[in-house]
Write an enzyme that holds these catalytic residues in place. Sequence first.
Site, PDB file in Angstrom:
ATOM      1  CE  LYS A  22     136.236 -81.937  77.510  1.00  0.00           C
ATOM      2  NZ  LYS A  22     135.001 -81.733  76.734  1.00  0.00           N
ATOM      3  NE  ARG A  92     134.649 -86.024  76.738  1.00  0.00           N
ATOM      4  CZ  ARG A  92     135.300 -86.350  77.860  1.00  0.00           C
ATOM      5  NH1 ARG A  92     136.126 -87.384  77.869  1.00  0.00           N
ATOM      6  NH2 ARG A  92     135.144 -85.613  78.937  1.00  0.00           N
ATOM      7  N   GLY A 101     131.319 -71.792  76.007  1.00  0.00           N
ATOM      8  CA  GLY A 101     130.514 -71.499  74.818  1.00  0.00           C
ATOM      9  C   GLY A 101     130.603 -72.573  73.751  1.00  0.00           C
ATOM     10  CG  MET A 103     129.199 -78.988  69.648  1.00  0.00           C
ATOM     11  SD  MET A 103     129.852 -80.257  68.577  1.00  0.00           S
ATOM     12  CE  MET A 103     130.221 -81.520  69.765  1.00  0.00           C
ATOM     13  NE  ARG A 336     137.104 -78.902  83.953  1.00  0.00           N
ATOM     14  CZ  ARG A 336     136.048 -78.675  83.189  1.00  0.00           C
ATOM     15  NH1 ARG A 336     136.193 -78.210  81.977  1.00  0.00           N
ATOM     16  NH2 ARG A 336     134.835 -78.911  83.628  1.00  0.00           N
ATOM     17  CG  HIS A 454     132.747 -38.838  86.994  1.00  0.00           C
ATOM     18  ND1 HIS A 454     132.036 -38.867  88.174  1.00  0.00           N
ATOM     19  CD2 HIS A 454     133.878 -38.136  87.242  1.00  0.00           C
ATOM     20  CE1 HIS A 454     132.699 -38.185  89.090  1.00  0.00           C
ATOM     21  NE2 HIS A 454     133.824 -37.740  88.549  1.00  0.00           N
ATOM     22  CB  SER A 763     155.765 -40.874  86.162  1.00  0.00           C
ATOM     23  OG  SER A 763     154.587 -41.600  86.407  1.00  0.00           O
ATOM     24  CB  CYS A 830     151.306 -42.796  87.249  1.00  0.00           C
ATOM     25  SG  CYS A 830     151.448 -41.487  86.030  1.00  0.00           S
ATOM     26  CE1 TYR A 850     155.750 -44.978  90.016  1.00  0.00           C
ATOM     27  CE2 TYR A 850     158.128 -44.643  90.218  1.00  0.00           C
ATOM     28  CZ  TYR A 850     156.866 -44.163  89.905  1.00  0.00           C
ATOM     29  OH  TYR A 850     156.700 -42.873  89.487  1.00  0.00           O
TER      30      TYR A 850
END
Length: 875
Positions: A22, A92, A101, A103, A336, A454, A763, A830, A850
């Site tokens: 801000k 502020r 969260g 003030m 912003r 699961h 991998s 992986c 990758y």
Amino acid sequence: MEKFVYSFDEGSKEMKNLLGGKGANLAEMTKIGLPVPFGFTVTTEACNRYYEEGKQIGADIIEDIYIKLADLEKRTGKTFGSAANPLLVSVRSGAVFSMPGMMDTILNLGLNDETVIGLAELTQNPRFAYDSYRRFIQMFGDVVLEVHKAKFDAIFEAKKHEKGVHFDVELKTEDLQEIIVEYKKLVLQEMGHEFPQEPKDQLMEAIKAVFRSWNNDRAILYRQLNGIPSNLGTAVNVQSMVFGNMGDTSGTGVAFTRSPVNGEKKIFGEFLVNAQGEDVVAGIRTPQPIDEMAVAFPEVYVEFKRISELLEKHYTDMQDMEFTVERNQLFMLQTRNGKRTAAAAVKVAVDMEKEGLIDKMTAVTRLEPAQIDQLLHPKFDENELAKAVVLAKGLPASPGAASGKIFFTAADAVSAVANGEKAILVRKETSPEDLAGMVVAEGILTARGGMTSHAAVVARGMGKCCVSGCSEISVDEDTKIMAVGDKTFTEGDFLSLHGTMGVVYQGLVNTVAPALSGDFETIMEWADEIRTLKIRTNADNPRDAQQAVEFGAEGIGLCRTEHMFFEDERIPNVRRMIVADTEEERREALAVLLPYQKEDFKGIFEAMGQRPVTIRLLDPPLHEFLPHTEEEIKELAETINVPYEKLSRRVSELHEFNPMLGHRGCRLAITYPEIAEMQAEAIIMAAIELKKEKNMDVVPEIMIPLVGLANELSYVKKVVIQTIEKIFKREDTTVKYMVGTMIEIPRACVTADAIAKEAEFFSFGTNDLTQMTFGFSRDDTGNIIKEYRDKLIFEEDPFQTLDQVGVGQLIKMAVEKGKSVRPNIKLGICGEHGGDPKTIEFCHHAGLNYVSCSPFRVPIARLAAAQAVAKASKK
Ligand code: ADP
Ligand code: MG
Ligand code: MG
């Protein structure tokens, strides 16, 4: 000397770390000449010092604040605490990342019993003066003195009631004065002292309250959920007041330069006449749409439009602005980059590139990878959702929306879907046996199990909606009854699940299909142009493989062969193989499995259309396939025609205290080479047959898991190669293939040079590698990890985001050592981490070829890989 306080004309948007978001933007707007009420910012470092010095503001900082305050008085021509012409300010909070969260803002600070009279005379507007004072006492009382807001509200509401009015603006000066008297009484009662009258005390108390709020529970929780470090601190902005509550030529509003809902290029917002601060958001009166501001304040509106266009160009992003009009004069109070839905993010990014405001590299950074989920799952119709009855709340295990009839077993769900029903699978918790039901269900609801249960993991893998751990429901799978409080539901009743929120609704709520607009495709194409990492997928069957290819996967990084073993026709033979006493018996059972496996691989290779496929040889501890209870063992004994005693003896022989460190991975192939032989044959025959039948050139990558020693790998590799050579002779043909290993044991990282002599690819199996590096069982430590996060020992769950400091170092070491022996060794990851944006950035820099992730995360990974390039190019 270090500087702890900056005037708005001393900062810029680059100084976010010091001034907070801000403050930095207020300074930037001041710099480019926009009408911003003047003020100053106390830095985040002052906040950190406040904590270091035992929650005290240092004398030098206080002195700096007073110097800037004096400067502010000079610039405004007003005096803090003067009855004749009082300076009023807002206080502020402003962290580096905006944090809900934190003030609440305090307005009109500097008012007291005397200055309020001065303000009334000066403005000739007593109503305004007393309205400002009562607001100030209320905000200061709530936020700084921590007197419950509800107690102030009760006084205010009672007064409205007494005067027979509906809205705050209808209260008269005298009414407001009476309210002030009662407010002050309340403070005295609650605090044991008078409401502070000295403006400088008010200011210091307010600044301290902002610093304190950095560590309130809400802020801590928010930082945890969003991975924001806890040592950043917050800045405090002290700004001279402008007043939107000075009557009908004044007002306050909030607006976005484009629609944050769908991205449409049109100012989007609301404003309220004769109102202050948060009145718009707080909903005390219904605000008007921003267009109507053009009617109420035509000239101001034109100016506002000009400024909002200017700001968007200046920041080259959609802006979210707060402003106030004081007697027909516009003041900007905040700007912003605006938060937006995924759909809006996509449209804004693509539009801005076309408008020439940003380039493609920037455009791909404008969509949060995690947001892509929103674009890939079905959603509830918002109108219907508003009317729906909430039945229970559980965990938001897997995003999406699902509606259907409830079924309590996988088999029931499967047959219902075969009959054209839409099914919701309801279980206490799920296990691998429920897979078939999970596949066909619209969504999954479980009473137990957490975010990594699961049900949750499998559902996310499938991109299927799931609410897990819904402890408010009780499920009886035998009687097929589900109860919530005093309501009961039976098979065929309708339920709806909101996986993104973890909410269960009663009845049917209709869903709408995800709109994959052209813009989404466009931005993904840009991502592909930019990224250098390849994206593969983890897939065990042709359906998942196909889905992943549709989402842009360029290969399979991990095909787990054990999942195929669970299917109905196979599991008895898998079990027969495991409980076999002799190699011969084992070979018999394996011979039955061979054709199934071969067909599986053919299906997957075909679905991938010559893209590379890495297949991992059998990995899990054998006991996972075995029955455990006496009853189950009896049943199996009958099915596979083995005497009960023998079976039960084998089961207890195979029992392990620590199966994840036991008989699994390459150890299976070393103790039972015939398993590896069967799998190698299935893989190679699949490739050979596709070559003959479809003229396809598949190059299988055979991956040997859980290797810790080079000797383990060379042993199993020899088995595999000998098997394949025999087949080549027998079939009188050859195909290309590769043999490599999964790196998932710390020892393998440390000795990666020796291992690379044998391995054509690595991998990184980061699930096991994390588990073994930390010595944390992934399946058993969920609760511990939660405590570790609460106690800030872990900033993040290392099973979700790769621990770069520890596990990451092992990976880097393995990459280096591997390349030193085999410079073009193929490298990938992986584990579950392969779909995590932060981990993907790490992999990009670590030099992997990758990342591999579940099909539904492929688009996220494509975007994250492009963002890694974009971020690096900005540095
Ligand atoms: P938040 O971070 O919760 O948005 P802000 O600090 O932006 O809190 O303050 C909320 C609102 O208070 C602003 O949008 C604005 O309307 C009002 N406000 C803050 N400072 C001033 C000021 N100096 N003059 C007038 N109104 C102000
Ligand atoms: Mg607010
Ligand atoms: Mg604000």
